[in-house]
Every structure is written in C-alpha cells, then in structure tokens.
Design an enzyme around this catalytic site. Structure first.
Site, PDB file in Angstrom:
ATOM      1  N   LEU A 102       0.882  -1.165   0.000  1.00  0.00           N
ATOM      2  CA  LEU A 102       0.000   0.000   0.000  1.00  0.00           C
ATOM      3  C   LEU A 102       0.919   1.214   0.000  1.00  0.00           C
ATOM      4  O   LEU A 102       1.961   1.204   0.669  1.00  0.00           O
ATOM      5  CB  LEU A 102      -0.884   0.018   1.248  1.00  0.00           C
ATOM      6  CG  LEU A 102      -2.121  -0.881   1.253  1.00  0.00           C
ATOM      7  CD1 LEU A 102      -2.799  -0.846   2.625  1.00  0.00           C
ATOM      8  CD2 LEU A 102      -3.119  -0.466   0.177  1.00  0.00           C
ATOM      9  N   ASP A 103       0.532   2.264  -0.719  1.00  0.00           N
ATOM     10  CA  ASP A 103       1.367   3.464  -0.790  1.00  0.00           C
ATOM     11  C   ASP A 103       1.551   4.091   0.597  1.00  0.00           C
ATOM     12  O   ASP A 103       0.744   3.867   1.507  1.00  0.00           O
ATOM     13  CB  ASP A 103       0.714   4.508  -1.708  1.00  0.00           C
ATOM     14  CG  ASP A 103       0.660   4.041  -3.151  1.00  0.00           C
ATOM     15  OD1 ASP A 103       1.454   3.156  -3.521  1.00  0.00           O
ATOM     16  OD2 ASP A 103      -0.183   4.568  -3.898  1.00  0.00           O
ATOM     17  N   LEU A 104       2.564   4.944   0.694  1.00  0.00           N
ATOM     18  CA  LEU A 104       2.854   5.648   1.956  1.00  0.00           C
ATOM     19  C   LEU A 104       1.611   6.355   2.502  1.00  0.00           C
ATOM     20  O   LEU A 104       1.318   6.320   3.691  1.00  0.00           O
ATOM     21  CB  LEU A 104       3.974   6.668   1.690  1.00  0.00           C
ATOM     22  CG  LEU A 104       4.413   7.537   2.845  1.00  0.00           C
ATOM     23  CD1 LEU A 104       5.080   6.702   3.933  1.00  0.00           C
ATOM     24  CD2 LEU A 104       5.358   8.640   2.372  1.00  0.00           C
ATOM     25  N   ALA A 106      -1.499   5.661   1.805  1.00  0.00           N
ATOM     26  CA  ALA A 106      -2.704   4.818   1.788  1.00  0.00           C
ATOM     27  C   ALA A 106      -2.922   4.152   3.138  1.00  0.00           C
ATOM     28  O   ALA A 106      -1.992   3.979   3.929  1.00  0.00           O
ATOM     29  CB  ALA A 106      -2.572   3.758   0.706  1.00  0.00           C
ATOM     30  N   LYS A 188      -4.723   4.747  -8.254  1.00  0.00           N
ATOM     31  CA  LYS A 188      -4.547   6.182  -8.502  1.00  0.00           C
ATOM     32  C   LYS A 188      -4.389   6.443  -9.999  1.00  0.00           C
ATOM     33  O   LYS A 188      -4.949   7.406 -10.538  1.00  0.00           O
ATOM     34  CB  LYS A 188      -3.313   6.698  -7.766  1.00  0.00           C
ATOM     35  CG  LYS A 188      -3.473   6.712  -6.250  1.00  0.00           C
ATOM     36  CD  LYS A 188      -2.178   7.114  -5.574  1.00  0.00           C
ATOM     37  CE  LYS A 188      -2.331   7.078  -4.060  1.00  0.00           C
ATOM     38  NZ  LYS A 188      -1.052   7.114  -3.369  1.00  0.00           N
TER      39      LYS A 188
END
Ligand code: URA
Length: 233
Positions: A102-104, A106, A188
């Site tokens: 998961l992104d930073l 997210a 995204k």
C-alpha cells in the site's frame, strides 16, 4: 513437496531480517545439505538440511497478520526516511513481510506473514484475487468511467489494465474500486486516466477477507483459519 527460496526458509525461522540473511549467505555461513549456499535465491525443498553456522534452521509455524495500515508508514521491513509498517508490530513479529503493498499515504488492510508460499499465492498476477478500495477524489470522473474500467482502462504509460469495476458515489467525490492486479499506484493511475485525482485511498478487502472494522489504524491481529481461507474465496 513444497519448494522455497533459501532466504524464505531462513527468514521463516523468525530469527533473521532480510538484510541479515543476505549477510549470512555472502559470508558463507549457510549450508544446504552440507554444501555452502551460493545465493539467497537458491531453491530448496522443505526436506533440505539448511544450517546457519552449523545449526539447523527450523521454520516457525506460519503466521499471517491483518494490519490496519495507517498513512505515513512505508510498506517495507527496513527503515528509510519514513517508518516501515513492521515498526507497528511487537519485536517478535518484526521479521514478518508484507503481502503486496500500500502506498505511503494509503490506509487499510495489509497482510504480513512469514509464509512465502502464501504470499506468492496472493500476489501472483495470475491469482485473480480481487482487492476492494475506497477512494476519495478531486476532479470529476468522466461519464464513461465505469465502461472503461470494465473494458480495461489504459493508464499513463500506455498500460492497459485488466478489467476492473468502479461504483461512483452520487456526488462523484468518492468511489469503490475492485481490481485484480497490484501494479504500482494502480488505483490512482486508473482514476487519473478517468479524470479524477485520488486524495484518499483505503483498502477494504482482499478476496473475501474484509478489514476488521474494530481495528483502529495501527492495530493488528492474527487471521483465523476461516479468514485465511476467505482470501481465496
Ligand atoms: N492502488 C494505489 O494507487 N495505491 C495503493 O496503495 C494501492 C492500490
């Protein structure tokens, strides 16, 4: 008989970090069936006699945690500029590795495990496991967004995504998205290709496994057997 990479077997003992495993192999301290191991990527079956400094490596029982990842933590096991998600775990579980990423910025459902085979079954592109996300956006989704998601939307670099689905809220400011791939910034980029910019993203489910609502951001717990099975449902 199951076959694993050597580093998965050694990390499965729960005693070494990824970096330490690389060091052990490079220093010639690891043997497989009596021969000094050549590389961390060496394949070994579960019957192989793997030793570190002559001491047999015993794999710990498999464990899989559900973490409610908060924003501000990197999906990694080592510290960089930002803290890794494993900082949220007690020392006895800091060697677990994340399943996918998961992104930073997210939030939401992130699995951590010591079970390399389980991890591969979930993240392999062919697994077809559907992940569900909740997003909030700025900008406006184009009217044909759902059709384009369902057909396989083409994103920034010309990549055509696998068919996905989206349910846009009546006010157009949020949506639920279902995807079966796990490419970098996938959701995204898909939203951007449809005209909207994601300003908040939370993963709600992996297959039939849903994030436990009672876990606050930063909290975690082991999965039950039923929940493990639900991932593949
Ligand atoms: N898609 C994204 O864009 N970011 C995530 O963290 C997960 C899926």
């Amino acid at each position: 008989m199951a076959v694993f990479r050597l580093d998965e077997i050694i990390r499965g003992s729960g005693r070494y970090t990824r970096r330490e495993v690389i060091g052990l192999v490079n220093e010639g301290r690891v043997t497989v069936d009596g021969a000094v191991a050549a590389a961390i990527s060496q394949r070994c079956d579960t019957a192989a006699d793997v030793r570190v400094d002559g001491i047999p490596v015993v794999m710990e029982p498999p464990v899989c945690l559900m973490l409610h990842k908060p924003a501000g933590y990197v999906t990694a096991t080592v510290s960089g500029r930002e803290p890794p998600v494993t900082d949220l775990l007690p020392p006895c579980w800091r060697h677990l590795f994340p399943v996918g990423r998961l992104d930073l910025d997210a939030e939401g459902l992130l699995l951590l495990t010591n079970d390399g085979a389980l991890c591969h079954r979930i993240i392999l592109p062919g697994s077809g496991i559907r992940k569900e996300y909740y997003i909030e956006v700025t900008g406006a989704f184009r009217p044909d967004t759902r059709e384009r998601f369902r057909a396989g939307i083409t994103v920034d670099n010309g990549l055509t995504c696998r068919p996905a689905d989206i349910e846009i809220a009546p006010d157009g400011r949020s949506a639920r998205v279902w995807v079966t791939e796990g490419r970098r910034h996938q959701v995204k980029r898909m939203a951007a290709a449809a005209g909207a910019r994601v300003r908040y993203l939370k993963r709600l489910a992996i297959g039939g496994l849903r994030l436990d609502d009672s876990l606050a951001p930063g909290e975690f717990r082991p999965l039950t057997e039923d929940e493990l099975a639900a991932i593949f449902r």
